[in-house]
Design a protein around this motif. Structure first.
Motif, short mmCIF file in Angstrom:
data_model
loop_
_atom_site.label_atom_id
_atom_site.label_comp_id
_atom_site.label_asym_id
_atom_site.label_seq_id
_atom_site.Cartn_x
_atom_site.Cartn_y
_atom_site.Cartn_z
N LYS A 117 13.92 17.73 51.55
CA LYS A 117 14.14 18.22 50.21
C LYS A 117 15.02 17.25 49.43
O LYS A 117 14.78 16.98 48.24
N LYS A 118 15.99 16.69 50.10
CA LYS A 118 16.87 15.74 49.46
C LYS A 118 16.07 14.51 49.02
O LYS A 118 16.21 14.02 47.89
N ILE A 119 15.24 14.07 49.92
CA ILE A 119 14.41 12.91 49.59
C ILE A 119 13.53 13.23 48.38
O ILE A 119 13.38 12.44 47.45
N TYR A 120 12.99 14.40 48.44
CA TYR A 120 12.13 14.83 47.34
C TYR A 120 12.90 14.84 46.04
O TYR A 120 12.42 14.36 45.00
N ILE A 121 14.13 15.34 46.07
CA ILE A 121 14.92 15.41 44.85
C ILE A 121 15.22 14.01 44.34
O ILE A 121 15.12 13.74 43.14
N ILE A 122 15.54 13.15 45.24
CA ILE A 122 15.83 11.78 44.83
C ILE A 122 14.60 11.13 44.21
O ILE A 122 14.66 10.49 43.16
N GLN A 123 13.47 11.30 44.87
CA GLN A 123 12.22 10.74 44.36
C GLN A 123 11.91 11.30 42.98
O GLN A 123 11.45 10.59 42.08
N LYS A 124 12.22 12.59 42.86
CA LYS A 124 11.91 13.25 41.59
C LYS A 124 12.75 12.63 40.47
O LYS A 124 12.29 12.46 39.34
N GLN A 125 13.99 12.29 40.83
CA GLN A 125 14.84 11.70 39.82
C GLN A 125 14.31 10.32 39.41
O GLN A 125 14.39 9.93 38.25
N ARG A 126 13.74 9.64 40.37
CA ARG A 126 13.22 8.31 40.05
C ARG A 126 11.87 8.37 39.35
O ARG A 126 11.65 7.74 38.32
N ASP A 127 10.99 9.06 39.99
CA ASP A 127 9.63 9.08 39.46
C ASP A 127 9.03 10.44 39.66
O ASP A 127 8.39 10.72 40.67
N PRO A 128 9.22 11.30 38.67
CA PRO A 128 8.79 12.68 38.85
C PRO A 128 7.30 12.81 39.14
O PRO A 128 6.88 13.74 39.82
N SER A 129 6.51 11.82 38.69
CA SER A 129 5.07 11.99 38.87
C SER A 129 4.67 11.84 40.32
O SER A 129 3.71 12.44 40.80
N LYS A 130 5.41 11.02 41.04
CA LYS A 130 5.03 10.82 42.44
C LYS A 130 5.98 11.51 43.41
O LYS A 130 5.89 11.27 44.62
N ALA A 131 6.82 12.32 42.84
CA ALA A 131 7.83 12.94 43.68
C ALA A 131 7.23 13.78 44.79
O ALA A 131 7.78 13.89 45.89
N HIS A 132 6.08 14.38 44.53
CA HIS A 132 5.54 15.30 45.53
C HIS A 132 4.88 14.56 46.68
O HIS A 132 4.35 15.17 47.59
N GLN A 133 4.85 13.26 46.63
CA GLN A 133 4.34 12.51 47.78
C GLN A 133 5.49 11.80 48.47
O GLN A 133 6.08 10.88 47.93
N VAL A 134 5.78 12.26 49.63
CA VAL A 134 6.89 11.67 50.38
C VAL A 134 6.30 10.86 51.53
O VAL A 134 5.55 11.39 52.35
N LYS A 135 6.63 9.60 51.49
CA LYS A 135 6.09 8.75 52.55
C LYS A 135 6.86 8.99 53.84
O LYS A 135 8.09 9.15 53.84
N LEU A 136 6.13 8.95 54.85
CA LEU A 136 6.71 9.22 56.16
C LEU A 136 7.80 8.18 56.48
O LEU A 136 8.83 8.51 57.06
N GLU A 137 7.53 6.97 56.10
CA GLU A 137 8.48 5.93 56.46
C GLU A 137 9.82 6.14 55.78
O GLU A 137 10.86 5.74 56.29
N VAL A 138 9.76 6.80 54.63
CA VAL A 138 11.03 7.11 53.97
C VAL A 138 11.85 8.07 54.82
O VAL A 138 13.07 7.92 55.00
N ILE A 139 11.18 9.00 55.31
CA ILE A 139 11.88 9.98 56.15
C ILE A 139 12.42 9.31 57.41
O ILE A 139 13.56 9.55 57.83
N VAL A 140 11.58 8.45 57.95
CA VAL A 140 12.03 7.75 59.16
C VAL A 140 13.27 6.92 58.84
O VAL A 140 14.24 6.88 59.62
N LYS A 141 13.23 6.30 57.71
CA LYS A 141 14.38 5.48 57.33
C LYS A 141 15.62 6.34 57.13
O LYS A 141 16.71 5.99 57.59
N ALA A 142 15.43 7.45 56.50
CA ALA A 142 16.58 8.35 56.29
C ALA A 142 17.18 8.78 57.62
O ALA A 142 18.41 8.84 57.79
#
Lengths: 1019, 415
Positions: free
Chosen positions: B335-360
């Motif tokens: 959810k945090k990742i999603y919120i951050i993505q949303k702040q950056r690019d709301p249009s693509k916020a609903h797509q969370v790349k797996l590698e981002v999660i892995v990195k987190a």
């Protein structure tokens, strides 16, 4: 318990016929022949019946008393053994005293009452009286005439005694003609003839006659000559007398009271005696039982009155069978005139008279004892006898007669006694030593050989040739039913008995053998009993020494009952067997298995002696036993004697003897003896079992021995079950074979089939290196475990065995077996025995996780882990698996599977199906639009690495195919994508997944029980 | 201890006996209660015990008068219990007390008394029997013997329960005994034995649960709530423990703490986080990091907290409950990742790349590879902690546009 029950039931089975017969007897008391015939048939079982009935009835009602009485009776039985032991041990005085006291306290009077009565009666020897004379007459006839005639003679006499005599005579005489010749030839028999004039008891005649003759001449000298034993024997004798005195008095009281606690025991005893008398004359054990049994009769009599009338029939039956004596007793005490009316008139004149028969027997025994007590005994006997002489003389003219005939220089009485005693000894020796002769002979019985030969000669009489054809047919029928030699052997005994009895009561030729019902199959019970008997004697010996009594516990009654039951039956049977075996040995056997029989007989013979001592010393020992008994009897007699002066004298004498018995030397001796016994007895036992019982008897033996230990070690005193010294009962295996099939024990283990630790170690190695399948290994390991358990071995070997088995079970997916091992290991580890406990705590953890979803268990087993355990790789792995399972992390789970140490994989295997199913369910829900099957195959452990189109090796292809099949089997929808790669259509699958019914499901729900499946899995 | 004269001892014993028989004859439950509480250490009873040690023949006194002798067996055992308790022979004290309380004595009398006047005395007995048994077991254990007295106390209490559980005025005491039984069973680890008692309490229609004394109700709810925690039946556990918390006396903080110890994990599992003030007030700081991890999605913190307090959590039995919070932590992280993505690019916020999660996760020092994280995500979706789907091909979590991270709101995580 099971064992006991089994034993009881066995006895019970025969019971019915017996009771019926018994009833008949009662009814047909007058019709001797018929009654007897029935008796003859029923005889073998009778003892047991009477016991059981008596027990059931009396035991319960007269709680303590009955028990004790039983004990007393029991005691008697034991007597055969214990006394002997005592004598040997020199404990006699002590033990007896204790017994007497114990008995006295509880039922003191009652128990010994029997004995006392004996003496009293014995004094009265007058017993013989009219009835006896008649009896005697008959008896003489028998001797003179062929068997059939004797029977007739008996009938004619019609005296109550005759039946008894007939029985007994038959037993001993069955082979009679020959016997007569052998036994009676010496002219001793005529002494018997002398009997008629005297008031002697029939029993004496019966018993002693044969032996009597032979021995008197031979042994007597021997004994006298041997000095070493003399002192000893004298001691023993003396001791016994004291005992008896006490008892005697008690008895008198008892008798007057007519309390009947003893009845059950008595009956049995009587029966036993009867049986013994039948065949046993020759046999030592037989002789013992008789003596023992006799005491009980008095008890019985007294008992009967109290007991309900309903019970009487069986009792009477027993009495009838056994001896008129019993009957007498009954009459005298309770006035069961029904029975006796016909027979007893003469006897019954005095209630006490009834006792006399028993008494007589005792006297006889006493006599025997005296002679037996080799050297010194004589003097002792002399003294005793002298003391007695007045009463004896007054009472009996017989003795004098005997003496005269025997031409023994001692007092008439003594002489008679001696003669009798000798005869007994001879018997014993003959039986015992028939096999063991050497020692015996060497010791005191130069002529024992002669005797044996004579016996052999005598045996022929029993040969089939003499029997009527119809009877032969009957025999064949009976034997046709047997499946194996052991049974056969047992049945032979029964047959012989039947025939003997038949010949004794004259029904042998009159009975319609064609319609005669076959006796129940012995089913090895007999054998077992025998073995039991022996074992009991053996095992009881060591304990016997510790006279300490225990307070009764709630457990007591049961074991006691059983014990009594068993003992009675055992004695009975054993006696028979022995005697019969002996006969067989002598040369005539009905059929095959002679060698076996011989062995058995030997064993038996030995055993009886063994109770007290080693085989080598068998001869002496038995003698001693007899001595004891005899001594007791003598004491009783003395006591019985009305003269108080004499009594006093005796007491003094005995007390001296007792003192002797307790000397340190004596104690030492005792110890040595017991040690020897332990060593040899074991061997003998083993042998015995092997030859005969096939281990079946062992169970009984063990059980019985345990019971005996528990209950009886000490005459009236009994022990609580929980006080049994199990250490003493722990089996020490002797089997040297490495391989052994597992067979679930249904009774006590047989040391010959149990492997000791060293062999087990080899067996374990064998299993570990074996190439055979799991079934075989499991079987072997279970037998190893069993052997460990019965020997109560719990050390690192035990741990190793269980660990090995647990691992094998895990490999084979045999969870039930694994769980057994695991729980055993748990307690073994808890005892501080080293092993791979970390490995197994990991297994345990996995087991809890995977197979029970009980969070509390899981938490508690986790909280029990030590820090050390938490650092262990296996345990860490198990914990990680647990975490993966609880979180549903299938990827982690199958990764952990690949890195699992030890056999963790095996346990995880069992969780595969569920984990995969959950995983696929999860995927089909969360993945869209599809998941490649190759990926699934990889994460779910079907393939080791993600399979790519190129470079997959064969194994991975196989895994992929397997995964595909698995998915299809679970209702997944698969489709191929553009590249031709198989995909899981998640959306379609999410609603179509299902858990298929396991293909190996079985109706009873436990797939591991499906044999085929199990075999395929493990082979 | 001051020297006690024989006469004084005699006087004290007699006084006690008088008070006892008075209490019984006047049916004075409260006074009787005080005469029975062995472990209360009240001055009167202590001096009585001293007197008994001086004046050994108390039984004679009991037999002397009819007033006492009707309770002879009870009193004799009771006095022996006092005496042994005083000199520290706890096993003997327990044995004597149980004898005094047992069927032939107090319990029998109690059954015969029509009214429930002696209920308080019964309570004391039920309490004493448990406490003495626990202490006796400790004594036994120190001798290396098997502690078995508590088990005996349990079976005695079952008898008491039998005497109370029927209809009538005495039923009001049943719950108290039940609670004592719970304590015994929980201590012995034989929790399964609770079930029969619970059934008989909860299925009875003649007696409304609300009519029991509050204190018993609270205790009862506490224990049954704990049972539900074991069963991971969180809603029921929540309800029971909340009831206990609501009705618990506000001043008895220890009790509140005990309730919270279980209630907090339960609440966490259903998505309700406590204020940090609460944890501090009741000294439940071991939950601090757990709560913090849930708030921040810090998986490492959660694992660390679990590891640090592993023993405590295992002992109280909430370890597995807390461990299951991991998924919520993952949810929070995504959810945090999603919120951050949303702040950056709301249009693509609903797509969370797996590698981002892995990195987190790597930042959290959680070394997990793609497959594993994929699995976690799949589970999150599967358990309805995340709405959306996972595209395997592109390794992307596609979140739902509406409420991608549903709140639990008092509902447990789907299983």
């Amino acid at each position: 318990m099971l064992m006991n029950q089994g034993g009881n039931s066995d006895t019970g089975a025969p019971r019915d016929p017996n009771s019926l017969e018994a009833c008949q007897v009662v009814d047909a008391s007058q019709g001797h022949t018929s009654a007897y015939a029935s008796l003859a048939l029923g005889h073998p079982p009778l003892p047991s019946t009477s016991w059981s009935e008596a027990l059931s009835g009396t035991m319960h009602r007269i709680a303590n008393r009955s028990i004790e009485t039983t004990n007393s009776s029991y005691h008697h039985d034991q007597y055969t053994e214990p006394p002997s032991r005592d004598a040997q041990d020199g404990l006699n005085a002590a033990s007896h005293a204790s017994t007497s006291s114990s008995l006295g306290s509880a039922s003191g009077p009652q128990e010994y009452a029997g004995y006392t009565s004996y003496p009293s009666s014995s004094d009265p020897y007058g017993y013989g009286n009219a009835g006896y004379q008649a009896y005697y007459n008959g008896y003489q006839q028998q001797t003179s005439h062929p068997n059939s005639q004797p029977v007739g003679a008996y009938q004619n006499s019609g005296a109550p005694y005759q039946p008894l005599t007939s029985f007994q005579n038959t037993g001993s005489y069955a082979g009679p003609t020959s016997y007569a010749s052998t036994y009676y030839n010496p002219g001793d028999y005529q002494t018997t003839g002398g009997y008629p004039s005297g008031s002697y008891s029939n029993q004496t005649n019966l018993w002693n006659e044969g032996n009597y003759v032979n021995y008197t001449p031979h042994q007597f000298p021997n004994y006298t000559s041997s000095d070493s034993n003399g002192a000893h024997s004298s001691n023993t004798v003396a001791a016994t007398p004291l005992h008896y005195d006490q008892h005697y008095k008690q008895w008198a009281d008892y008798y007057s009271q007519t309390e009947v606690s003893c009845a059950p025991g008595t009956e049995n005893m009587s029966v036993t005696s009867a049986s013994t008398s039948d065949c046993a004359t020759p046999v030592v054990s037989g002789g013992y039982p008789n003596s023992n049994s006799q005491p009980p009769p008095p008890g019985t009599t007294s008992w009967k009155p109290e007991s309900s009338s309903s019970e009487l029939p069986p009792l009477q039956a027993g009495a009838m069978v056994c001896d008129t004596q019993n009957g007498y007793w009954k009459h005298g005490a309770s006035g069961f005139q029904n029975h006796h009316v016909n027979q007893m008139p003469s006897y019954f004149q005095k209630p006490l008279d009834s006792n006399p028969p028993l008494y007589d027997s005792f006297q006889d025994q006493q006599k025997t004892a005296c002679p037996q007590g080799p050297n010194l005994q004589y003097p002792a006997t002399h003294h005793v006898s002298q003391n007695y002489q007045p009463p004896l003389q007054t009472v009996q003219s017989l003795d004098t007669r005997r003496v005269s005939k025997l031409q023994i220089p001692t007092n008439p009485r003594i002489a008679s006694n001696l003669a009798l005693g000798l005869s007994k000894t001879d018997k014993d020796s003959s039986t015992t030593d028939a096999a063991a002769k050497p020692s015996y002979i060497s010791i005191s019985m130069p002529k024992s050989n002669n005797k044996v030969s004579s016996l052999d000669d005598a045996d022929p009489t029993l040969k089939l040739g003499i029997l009527p054809t119809s009877l032969r047919a009957y025999v064949e029928r009976a034997f046709g039913r047997f499946k194996d030699d052991s049974q056969l052997a047992a049945c032979q005994n029964i047959m012989k008995e039947i025939i003997t009895k038949g010949s004794a009561d004259g029904t042998l030729f009159t009975r319609d053998w064609d319609t005669e019902p076959l006796f129940p199959l012995p089913n090895m019970d007999v054998v077992k009993k025998d073995s039991v008997h022996f074992s009991i004697t053996g095992s009881s010996l060591p304990k016997y020494k510790s006279p300490s009594r225990r307070a009764k516990s709630r457990w007591e009654p049961l074991p006691e009952e059983k014990l009594v039951d068993k003992l009675a039956s055992v004695n009975h049977v054993s006696v028979k067997n022995v005697s019969w075996d002996h006969l067989k040995e002598s040369g005539r056997v009905f059929s095959s298995g002679k060698t076996e029989n011989k062995e058995d007989s030997w064993n038996n013979a030995k055993f009886a002696p063994l109770q007290q001592q080693t085989p080598s010393k068998n001869i002496q020992r038995p003698v001693k036993k007899q001595r004891l008994i005899d001594g007791f009897n003598a004491a009783n007699i003395d006591d019985a004697s009305s003269d108080s002066d004499k009594e006093q004298g005796l007491t003094a004498y005995y007390s001296g003897a007792i003192a002797l018995a307790n000397t340190p030397e004596e104690r030492k001796r005792r110890e040595n003896r017991s040690k020897r016994f332990e060593r040899h007895g074991h061997r003998a036992e083993t042998k015995h079992f092997r030859s005969k019982a096939f281990g079946a008897g062992n169970l009984y033996t063990r059980m019985a021995s345990a019971l005996v230990l528990n209950k009886n070690c000490e005459d009236g005193a009994s022990r609580a079950v929980e006080d049994i010294d199990w250490d003493a009962l722990t089996v020490k295996g002797t089997c040297q074979e490495i391989e052994k099939r597992y067979l679930r024990l249904t009774s006590a283990p047989d040391p010959t089939t149990v492997r000791p630790a060293e062999v087990l170690e080899k067996a374990l190695l064998m299993v570990q290196s074996s190439q055979k399948n799991y079934l075989y290994k499991c079987d072997q390991l279970k037998s190893i475990r069993q052997d460990l358990t019965v020997q109560r071995i719990s050390n690192e070997l035990t741990v190793k065995v269980y660990e090995t088995h647990a691992r094998l079970a895990l490999e084979a997916g045999d969870l039930p077996e694994y769980n057994q091992c695991q729980s055993q290991l748990k307690s073994l580890y808890a005892d501080g025995i080293k092993g791979c406990h970390l490995e197994f705590s990991a297994y345990n953890l996995l087991c809890v996780i995977l197979h029970s979803s009980n969070n509390r268990d899981l938490v508690s087993s986790m909280s029990r882990l030590s820090d050390e355990a938490k650092k262990d790789d296996a345990v860490k792995h198990a914990l990680a698996v647990r975490a993966a399972v609880t979180s549903g992390n299938y990827v982690l789970f199958f990764r952990l599977y690949k890195t699992a140490p030890n056999l963790n994989t095996c346990l995880m295997d069992l969780y595969f199906e569920k984990m995969r199913y959950e995983a696929v369910k999860c995927m089909s829900r969360s993945y869209r639009p599809a998941v490649p099957v190759a990926f699934i195959a990889q994460v779910l452990g079907f393939t080791s690495v993600l399979a790519t189109t190129e470079g997959r090796d064969e194994k991975d292809t196989d895994g992929l195919v397997e995964c595909e099949e698995w998915l299809r089997a679970h209702g997944a929808c698969l489709c191929a994508d553009n590249n031709g790669e198989m995909q899981l259509d998640t959306k379609a699958s999410s609603s179509s997944l299902f858990m298929p019914e396991p293909e190996d499901a079985v109706a009873h729900g436990d797939t591991s029980l499906a044999v085929n499946d199990f075999l395929t899995r493990t082979s | 201890m001051a020297y006690l004269s024989m006469g004084e001892a005699h006087r004290r014993i007699t006084e006690y006996l008088n008070r006892f028989s008075d209490a019984v004859s006047f049916q004075d439950g409260p006074s009787l209660k005080h005469l029975l509480s062995v472990s209360s250490n009240s001055p009167n009873l202590l001096s009585l015990a001293d007197s008994l040690n001086v004046f050994q023949d108390a039984n004679r006194l009991i037999k002397q008068s009819d007033r006492y002798s009707q309770f002879g067996e009870m009193l004799a055992s009771l006095l022996r219990s006092f005496q042994n308790y005083r000199i520290g022979h706890l096993v003997d004290a327990y044995n004597a007390f149980e004898k005094s309380a047992n069927y032939s004595a107090f319990l029998q009398e109690f059954r015969n008394w029509e009214s429930a006047w002696a209920m308080e005395a019964m309570y004391v007995i039920a309490y004493e029997i448990r406490v003495l048994a626990e202490r006796a077991d400790r004594e036994l254990a120190s001798f290396g013997k098997t502690p078995e007295k508590l088990k005996g106390a349990g079976s005695f209490l079952m008898k008491v329960f039998g005497a109370l559980a029927g209809k009538g005025p005495k039923r009001v005491g049943a719950l108290y005994v039940t609670c004592q039984l719970f304590k015994v069973y929980f201590k012995l680890g034989t929790v399964h034995l609770c079930r029969s008692v619970i059934r008989s309490i909860e299925t009875a229609r003649i007696f409304d649960f609300e009519e029991f004394p509050v204190r018993d109700k609270v205790t009862y709810m506490y224990y049954t709530g704990r049972l539900e925690v074991f069963n991971e039946n969180f809603p029921a556990a929540d309800q029971k423990l909340t009831y206990a918390l609501m009705h618990c006396n506000h001043r008895s903080e220890a009790n509140i703490r005990m309730i919270l110890k279980y209630l907090i994990p339960v609440k966490l599992s259903i998505g309700v986080l406590p204020k940090s003030g609460l944890l501090e007030k009741y000294n439940l700081v071991e939950y601090n990091n757990v709560v913090q991890a849930l708030k921040s999605g810090d998986l490492r913190l959660l694992r660390h907290a679990l590891q640090v307090h592993e023993d405590r959590f295992l002992r109280s039995g909430v370890y597995l409950v807390l461990e299951k919070l991991e998924l919520q932590v993952y949810q929070r992280l995504v959810k945090k990742i999603y919120i951050i993505q949303k702040q950056r690019d709301p249009s693509k916020a609903h797509q969370v790349k797996l590698e981002v999660i892995v990195k987190a996760l790597k930042w959290l020092e959680m070394d997990m590879d793609v497959d594993e994280v994929e699995c976690i995500v799949a589970i999150l979706i599967y358990k309805n902690l995340v709405k959306g789907y996972f595209a395997h091909k592109s390794k992307v979590v596609v979140l739902s546009k509406q409420d991608p991270f549903p709140e639990l709101n008092g509902k447990p995580v789907d299983s």
